[in-house]
Write a protein that holds these residues in place. Structure first.
Motif, PDB file in Angstrom:
ATOM      1  N   MET A 143      -5.866  13.417 -43.476  1.00 25.68           N
ATOM      2  CA  MET A 143      -6.965  12.472 -43.291  1.00 25.68           C
ATOM      3  C   MET A 143      -7.295  11.734 -44.588  1.00 25.68           C
ATOM      4  O   MET A 143      -7.769  10.601 -44.555  1.00 25.68           O
ATOM      5  CB  MET A 143      -8.210  13.213 -42.791  1.00 25.68           C
ATOM      6  CG  MET A 143      -8.091  13.734 -41.364  1.00 25.68           C
ATOM      7  SD  MET A 143      -7.757  12.421 -40.157  1.00 25.68           S
ATOM      8  CE  MET A 143      -9.201  11.388 -40.346  1.00 25.68           C
ATOM      9  N   ASN A 144      -7.067  12.388 -45.715  1.00 23.74           N
ATOM     10  CA  ASN A 144      -7.472  11.804 -46.987  1.00 23.74           C
ATOM     11  C   ASN A 144      -6.990  12.693 -48.133  1.00 23.74           C
ATOM     12  O   ASN A 144      -6.515  13.815 -47.928  1.00 23.74           O
ATOM     13  CB  ASN A 144      -8.998  11.679 -47.050  1.00 23.74           C
ATOM     14  CG  ASN A 144      -9.689  13.029 -46.880  1.00 23.74           C
ATOM     15  OD1 ASN A 144      -9.699  13.596 -45.790  1.00 23.74           O
ATOM     16  ND2 ASN A 144     -10.234  13.548 -47.964  1.00 23.74           N
ATOM     17  N   PHE A 145      -7.147  12.188 -49.334  1.00 26.78           N
ATOM     18  CA  PHE A 145      -7.018  13.000 -50.547  1.00 26.78           C
ATOM     19  C   PHE A 145      -8.297  12.741 -51.329  1.00 26.78           C
ATOM     20  O   PHE A 145      -8.458  11.685 -51.942  1.00 26.78           O
ATOM     21  CB  PHE A 145      -5.786  12.593 -51.366  1.00 26.78           C
ATOM     22  CG  PHE A 145      -5.636  13.367 -52.654  1.00 26.78           C
ATOM     23  CD1 PHE A 145      -5.136  14.658 -52.649  1.00 26.78           C
ATOM     24  CD2 PHE A 145      -6.005  12.798 -53.872  1.00 26.78           C
ATOM     25  CE1 PHE A 145      -5.011  15.379 -53.826  1.00 26.78           C
ATOM     26  CE2 PHE A 145      -5.874  13.498 -55.051  1.00 26.78           C
ATOM     27  CZ  PHE A 145      -5.371  14.799 -55.040  1.00 26.78           C
ATOM     28  N   GLY A 146      -9.242  13.687 -51.242  1.00 25.60           N
ATOM     29  CA  GLY A 146     -10.554  13.433 -51.814  1.00 25.60           C
ATOM     30  C   GLY A 146     -11.150  12.193 -51.177  1.00 25.60           C
ATOM     31  O   GLY A 146     -11.163  12.056 -49.949  1.00 25.60           O
ATOM     32  N   VAL A 147     -11.629  11.259 -52.005  1.00 26.01           N
ATOM     33  CA  VAL A 147     -12.233  10.034 -51.470  1.00 26.01           C
ATOM     34  C   VAL A 147     -11.194   8.934 -51.232  1.00 26.01           C
ATOM     35  O   VAL A 147     -11.555   7.833 -50.794  1.00 26.01           O
ATOM     36  CB  VAL A 147     -13.352   9.503 -52.397  1.00 26.01           C
ATOM     37  CG1 VAL A 147     -14.457  10.539 -52.553  1.00 26.01           C
ATOM     38  CG2 VAL A 147     -12.807   9.075 -53.758  1.00 26.01           C
ATOM     39  N   LEU A 148      -9.932   9.238 -51.485  1.00 29.00           N
ATOM     40  CA  LEU A 148      -8.854   8.300 -51.148  1.00 29.00           C
ATOM     41  C   LEU A 148      -8.578   8.429 -49.659  1.00 29.00           C
ATOM     42  O   LEU A 148      -8.014   9.415 -49.200  1.00 29.00           O
ATOM     43  CB  LEU A 148      -7.604   8.615 -51.968  1.00 29.00           C
ATOM     44  CG  LEU A 148      -6.358   7.763 -51.696  1.00 29.00           C
ATOM     45  CD1 LEU A 148      -6.628   6.291 -51.959  1.00 29.00           C
ATOM     46  CD2 LEU A 148      -5.187   8.266 -52.537  1.00 29.00           C
ATOM     47  N   ARG A 149      -9.000   7.421 -48.890  1.00 30.17           N
ATOM     48  CA  ARG A 149      -8.955   7.528 -47.430  1.00 30.17           C
ATOM     49  C   ARG A 149      -7.733   6.867 -46.807  1.00 30.17           C
ATOM     50  O   ARG A 149      -7.179   7.367 -45.814  1.00 30.17           O
ATOM     51  CB  ARG A 149     -10.249   6.919 -46.849  1.00 30.17           C
ATOM     52  CG  ARG A 149     -10.292   6.833 -45.344  1.00 30.17           C
ATOM     53  CD  ARG A 149     -10.215   8.198 -44.682  1.00 30.17           C
ATOM     54  NE  ARG A 149     -10.041   8.063 -43.241  1.00 30.17           N
ATOM     55  CZ  ARG A 149      -8.876   7.956 -42.616  1.00 30.17           C
ATOM     56  NH1 ARG A 149      -7.742   7.958 -43.316  1.00 30.17           N
ATOM     57  NH2 ARG A 149      -8.818   7.848 -41.311  1.00 30.17           N
TER      58      ARG A 149
END
Length: 237
Positions: A36-42
């Motif tokens: 779904m994401n990597f931290g706030v990297l969506r």
């Protein structure tokens, strides 16, 4: 150090005829709960738009959107009144905030346009929408990581509403490069645009992605001439 590897051939994909896109993270009809994401990297989309085609006017809200053209020219129009052309060597940013509409179209009718579309979750919501773009000096990222995105309007590159730093580098084979994180609580997502390198015990090739966290620095062993995009982001918002 913790890590997660996303090989290029494991990405989601979509082909709409006029648009061919590869999705590192869940997007559109591609859904994978573990991606779904990597931290706030969506969103990290690798897009290719056919000659003369493009995205019609559509809305965004409360998202920091960064576009990095790789080949060709992309026309941008938005509800803020901006009309712009971005091409390889440019970086574009749009803070959607309370809401904005925009369109993107391949300016040329005889060649494709290729670009990265990146979405970062903001640390401030409902801000006034804003637009900016810059042109990079290619010499700035030769054999070094050059900052292209930061949270500071006075720093190099474009800025976004998030404690995130992006860097771009082009490297000759045989080099060993160490990159320190700006914030040791952040994670670093490495996207290999071209070439081959070894990092964190993994060999990365064209369009492979690797996320690492719980580390203060990362070392790159350049195996083939390569172009690398680094996205340092908070692991939670």
């Amino acid at each position: 150090m913790k890590k997660i590897l996303h090989k290029a051939n494991t990405r989601g994909s979509a082909n709409h005829g006029w648009l061919s896109s590869y999705h590192t993270f869940s997007f559109g009809n591609y859904y994978e709960s573990s991606r779904m994401n990597f931290g706030v990297l969506r969103v990290l989309n690798d897009d290719e738009v056919a000659p003369g085609m493009g995205f019609g006017t559509h809305p965004h809200q409360n998202m920091e959107i960064i576009s990095i053209p790789l080949e060709g020219e992309l026309e941008h129009k938005d509800s803020m009144g901006n009309k712009a052309l971005i091409k390889a060597g440019d970086i574009q940013v749009m803070s959607a905030g309370i809401g904005v509409e925009h369109s993107e179209r391949n300016k040329n009718r005889d060649k494709k346009v290729k670009f990265l579309q990146i979405w970062v979750l903001p640390n401030k919501v409902n801000v006034t929408p804003r637009y900016d773009q810059i042109t990079l000096d290619k010499a700035s990222f030769k054999n070094q990581f050059f900052q292209i995105v930061s949270p500071d309007p006075g720093d190099s590159g474009v800025w976004i509403h998030q404690d995130a730093w992006f860097h771009l580098g082009e490297f000759d084979p045989g080099l060993t490069i160490r990159k320190n994180l700006q914030d040791k609580t952040n994670g670093l997502y490495i996207f290999l645009l071209e070439g081959s390198c070894r990092v964190a015990g993994e060999t990365l090739n064209n369009r492979d992605g690797l996320g690492v966290w719980e580390t203060q620095s990362v070392e790159f062993e350049i195996q083939e001439e390569c172009k690398i995009l680094l996205m340092e982001v908070p692991m939670s918002n």
